[in-house]
Design a protein around this motif. Structure first.
Motif, PDB file in Angstrom:
ATOM      1  N   THR A   1       0.900  -1.641  -0.041  1.00 22.56           N
ATOM      2  CA  THR A   1      -0.638   0.123   0.332  1.00 22.56           C
ATOM      3  C   THR A   1       0.951   1.150   0.120  1.00 22.56           C
ATOM      4  N   PRO A   2       2.360   1.167   1.227  1.00 23.03           N
ATOM      5  CA  PRO A   2       2.506   2.484   1.022  1.00 23.03           C
ATOM      6  C   PRO A   2       4.014   2.615  -0.382  1.00 23.03           C
ATOM      7  N   LEU A   3       4.108   1.483  -0.839  1.00 21.21           N
ATOM      8  CA  LEU A   3       5.027   1.466  -2.277  1.00 21.21           C
ATOM      9  C   LEU A   3       4.323   2.275  -3.725  1.00 21.21           C
ATOM     10  N   ASN A   4       2.981   1.299  -3.550  1.00 25.02           N
ATOM     11  CA  ASN A   4       2.565   1.617  -4.895  1.00 25.02           C
ATOM     12  C   ASN A   4       1.995   3.423  -4.922  1.00 25.02           C
ATOM     13  N   ALA A   5       1.471   3.916  -2.995  1.00 23.95           N
ATOM     14  CA  ALA A   5       1.281   5.616  -3.790  1.00 23.95           C
ATOM     15  C   ALA A   5       3.139   5.915  -3.906  1.00 23.95           C
ATOM     16  N   ILE A   6       3.845   5.702  -2.723  1.00 22.81           N
ATOM     17  CA  ILE A   6       4.960   6.036  -3.163  1.00 22.81           C
ATOM     18  C   ILE A   6       5.439   6.026  -4.812  1.00 22.81           C
ATOM     19  N   ILE A   7       5.346   5.229  -4.985  1.00 24.83           N
ATOM     20  CA  ILE A   7       5.417   4.912  -6.781  1.00 24.83           C
ATOM     21  C   ILE A   7       3.977   5.676  -7.795  1.00 24.83           C
ATOM     22  N   GLY A   8       3.362   6.021  -7.593  1.00 24.06           N
ATOM     23  CA  GLY A   8       2.209   6.018  -7.911  1.00 24.06           C
ATOM     24  C   GLY A   8       2.201   7.633  -7.144  1.00 24.06           C
ATOM     25  N   TYR A   9       2.725   8.542  -6.513  1.00 27.79           N
ATOM     26  CA  TYR A   9       2.932  10.108  -6.492  1.00 27.79           C
ATOM     27  C   TYR A   9       3.983  10.365  -7.257  1.00 27.79           C
ATOM     28  N   SER A  10       5.096   9.696  -7.274  1.00 29.68           N
ATOM     29  CA  SER A  10       5.710   9.951  -7.737  1.00 29.68           C
ATOM     30  C   SER A  10       6.564   9.739  -9.224  1.00 29.68           C
ATOM     31  N   GLU A  11       6.243   8.695 -10.060  1.00 31.53           N
ATOM     32  CA  GLU A  11       4.924   8.958 -11.550  1.00 31.53           C
ATOM     33  C   GLU A  11       4.359  10.116 -11.883  1.00 31.53           C
ATOM     34  N   LEU A  12       3.708  10.422 -10.978  1.00 33.77           N
ATOM     35  CA  LEU A  12       2.789  11.748 -11.167  1.00 33.77           C
ATOM     36  C   LEU A  12       3.799  13.059 -11.759  1.00 33.77           C
ATOM     37  N   ILE A  13       4.422  12.907 -10.227  1.00 26.06           N
ATOM     38  CA  ILE A  13       5.284  13.926 -10.298  1.00 26.06           C
ATOM     39  C   ILE A  13       5.875  14.206 -11.256  1.00 26.06           C
ATOM     40  N   LEU A  14       6.816  13.029 -11.982  1.00 20.55           N
ATOM     41  CA  LEU A  14       7.726  12.861 -12.556  1.00 20.55           C
ATOM     42  C   LEU A  14       7.090  13.189 -14.088  1.00 20.55           C
ATOM     43  N   GLU A  15       5.886  13.023 -14.854  1.00 25.17           N
ATOM     44  CA  GLU A  15       5.414  13.212 -16.015  1.00 25.17           C
ATOM     45  C   GLU A  15       5.093  15.184 -15.749  1.00 25.17           C
ATOM     46  N   GLU A  16       5.051  15.451 -14.280  1.00 26.23           N
ATOM     47  CA  GLU A  16       4.615  16.796 -14.760  1.00 26.23           C
ATOM     48  C   GLU A  16       5.892  17.352 -14.756  1.00 26.23           C
ATOM     49  N   LEU A  17       6.710  17.326 -14.224  1.00 28.54           N
ATOM     50  CA  LEU A  17       8.334  17.692 -14.765  1.00 28.54           C
ATOM     51  C   LEU A  17       8.556  17.982 -15.832  1.00 28.54           C
ATOM     52  N   ASP A  18       8.272  15.918 -16.562  1.00 25.17           N
ATOM     53  CA  ASP A  18       8.624  15.982 -17.829  1.00 25.17           C
ATOM     54  C   ASP A  18       8.038  17.267 -18.888  1.00 25.17           C
ATOM     55  N   ASP A  19       6.552  17.536 -18.148  1.00 25.48           N
ATOM     56  CA  ASP A  19       5.412  18.100 -19.264  1.00 25.48           C
ATOM     57  C   ASP A  19       6.053  20.112 -18.954  1.00 25.48           C
ATOM     58  N   GLY A  20       7.118  20.007 -18.165  1.00 26.42           N
ATOM     59  CA  GLY A  20       7.731  21.581 -18.048  1.00 26.42           C
ATOM     60  C   GLY A  20       6.840  21.997 -17.138  1.00 26.42           C
ATOM     61  N   VAL A  21       5.413  21.876 -16.946  1.00 25.92           N
ATOM     62  CA  VAL A  21       4.500  22.559 -16.323  1.00 25.92           C
ATOM     63  C   VAL A  21       3.876  21.425 -14.625  1.00 25.92           C
ATOM     64  N   PRO A  22       4.692  22.146 -13.832  1.00 23.98           N
ATOM     65  CA  PRO A  22       4.380  21.126 -12.843  1.00 23.98           C
ATOM     66  C   PRO A  22       2.797  21.766 -11.993  1.00 23.98           C
ATOM     67  N   ALA A  23       2.040  20.908 -11.735  1.00 26.29           N
ATOM     68  CA  ALA A  23       0.307  21.106 -11.428  1.00 26.29           C
ATOM     69  C   ALA A  23       0.782  21.897 -10.089  1.00 26.29           C
ATOM     70  N   GLU A  24      -0.885  21.997 -10.002  1.00 26.37           N
ATOM     71  CA  GLU A  24      -0.379  22.717  -8.397  1.00 26.37           C
ATOM     72  C   GLU A  24      -0.415  21.906  -7.603  1.00 26.37           C
ATOM     73  N   ASN A  25      -1.352  20.179  -7.254  1.00 28.71           N
ATOM     74  CA  ASN A  25      -1.475  19.742  -6.493  1.00 28.71           C
ATOM     75  C   ASN A  25       0.167  18.890  -5.924  1.00 28.71           C
ATOM     76  N   SER A  26       0.722  19.108  -6.740  1.00 29.84           N
ATOM     77  CA  SER A  26       2.288  18.780  -6.784  1.00 29.84           C
ATOM     78  C   SER A  26       2.821  18.705  -5.008  1.00 29.84           C
ATOM     79  N   ARG A  27       2.771  19.292  -4.754  1.00 31.07           N
ATOM     80  CA  ARG A  27       2.672  19.753  -2.912  1.00 31.07           C
ATOM     81  C   ARG A  27       2.286  18.598  -2.334  1.00 31.07           C
TER      82      ARG A  27
END
Length: 446
Positions: free
Chosen positions: A227-253
């Motif tokens: 459960t926590p590992l999936n959360a860590i991996i999932g949220y990390s992938e979201l942040i990486l995708e946002e960084l790749d797009d060059g536009v950090p989302a408002e909910n990155s924090r």
């Protein structure tokens, strides 16, 4: 022998006859002396002396053999009596009617009977239905030779004189004495053997239960870790995708906070497992220091309050006005209190979780109570076992590894204290931690 002089011969023979009778009666060495000077009589006397000497030697040998036989019989009798008296197993001899003829001390002790054992029927010491069937069985055996017990060992129950029943191993053999049938019963007390068998069975069942509990723990732990590992991996992938797009989302924090919380949860799970392993390996050390119970309780409350209130509950802190300084390991005590408060918060919805600290005699009592779902009597019996939840479906409904309470008990015992619990289904639970006071100075913890 001279035929013309019969009187000396007759007189000599008469004298010899008298001496011979006396010698035989007395069984003593002797020599016949005849007054006659007749050579024939002298020759007869020598022959008789030789014969009597041979008889005397034979009688001496017989007496020596008899004395030796008597000594051997006495030694054998003494050996048999010592064996009979000191044999650890009970021996009972009965006749063809079941009447007890002899019983050794071990049998009397086994049956809690004294000399009144002799003359009684053996069925008086048998439980039903064996007592009722004994006469028919004995008669059938005497008539047909059909064996059920004789010559075959078996485990049976015997009834002692006080009415109690105990298990014994019984072996019966048949002997014949002066053409009379006798039966000898050997009784071995197997109460200790039965107790060892029960203990072994209990250990086997405990081992199987522990193995099953660990299997369930591994299944639960795999879920808890994923459960926590999936959360860590999932949220990390979201942040990486946002960084790749060059536009950090408002909910990155908030995503980063979720990763942090999942990581802390994962670390807590790993720490619980490692703490339990260290305690079982005897590698945990206690670092005692003077603490103020009230200050520690307030610090624990500050950490636990958000957790408690996050489930719709209210957190209450109750402190005695006068609390002594306590010498203990503050980090381990803090861990125990947080485990208990965390459990209370998890199993309580829209209720109250209370931490109370007070002095009771020569101890400081820490009480964590809640108004949650409570624990069944069956669950209370195993609530402090490692890898076990109070109820089988607790882990499915609420999650958890089943290590928290087991770890808490072991830590409290390391600190020299004890833990107790009282609970009823639907009426909440209360855990009491008793920690003995330090022998050093006491002061106020306010």
């Amino acid at each position: 022998m001279t035929a013309g002089n019969p009187d000396p011969l007759r007189q000599a023979l008469h004298e010899i006859s008298n001496q011979l009778c006396l010698a035989v009666d007395g069984r003593v060495d002797f020599t016949i002396r005849a007054q006659a000077a007749d050579p024939d009589i002298e020759q007869l006397v020598l022959l008789i002396n030789f014969l009597l000497d041979s008889v005397a030697r034979l009688l001496d040998r017989e007496q020596a053999n008899a004395r030796d036989l008597d000594q051997r019989v006495a030694e054998r009798s003494a050996l048999l009596k010592a064996t009979w008296d000191t044999l650890l197993d009970g021996l009972i001899v009965i006749d063809a009617h079941g009447t007890i003829l002899e019983a050794n001390p071990a049998a009397r002790q086994l049956l809690a009977a004294d000399d009144s054992l002799i003359g009684r029927n053996i069925k008086a010491f048998m439980p039903e239905p064996y007592a009722r069937e004994h006469d028919d069985y004995l008669l059938r055996y005497l008539q047909t030779g059909e064996k059920r017990i004789i010559g075959v060992g078996r485990e049976v129950e015997v009834r002692r004189r006080d009415g109690t029943q105990i298990p014994v191993r019984l072996a019966v053999s048949e002997i014949c004495v002066h053409e009379q049938r006798r039966f000898v019963g050997l009784l071995r007390d197997i109460r200790e053997q039965r107790a060892q068998e029960r203990a072994l069975e209990e250990r086997r069942q405990a081992a199987e239960a522990a193995s099953l509990a660990k299997s369930r723990f591994l299944a639960s732990m795999s879920h808890e870790l994923r459960t926590p590992l999936n959360a860590i991996i999932g949220y990390s992938e979201l942040i990486l995708e946002e960084l790749d797009d060059g536009v950090p989302a408002e909910n990155s924090r908030s995503d980063l906070q979720a990763i942090r919380d999942a990581g802390r949860h994962l670390l807590g799970l790993i720490n619980d497992v490692l703490d339990m392993s260290r305690i079982e390996a005897g590698q945990t050390r206690v670092h005692r220091e003077p603490i103020h119970p009230a200050e520690l309780a307030r610090a624990v409350g500050a950490v636990a309050r958000p957790l408690v209130e996050g489930n719709g509950n209210r957190f209450a802190l109750e402190l005695d006005t006068q609390l002594p300084i306590l010498a203990t390991d503050s980090s381990k005590l803090r861990q125990c209190l947080l485990n208990l408060i965390g459990n209370a918060a998890k199993f309580t919805q829209d209720g109250v979780v209370t931490l109370r600290v007070q002095r009771v005699d020569d101890a400081v009592l820490w009480t964590v109570s809640d108004t949650g779902i409570g624990i069944s009597p069956e669950g209370l019996n195993r609530i402090f076992d490692a890898f076990v939840q109070a109820e089988d479906d607790i882990d499915r409904r609420f999650g958890g590894t089943g290590l928290g309470l087991a770890l808490t008990r072991q830590l409290i015992e390391l600190l020299g204290g004890r833990i107790e619990v009282e609970s009823r289904l639907g009426a909440g639970s209360t855990f009491h931690l008793f920690l003995p006071l330090s022998s050093t100075e006491e002061g106020e913890g306010q």
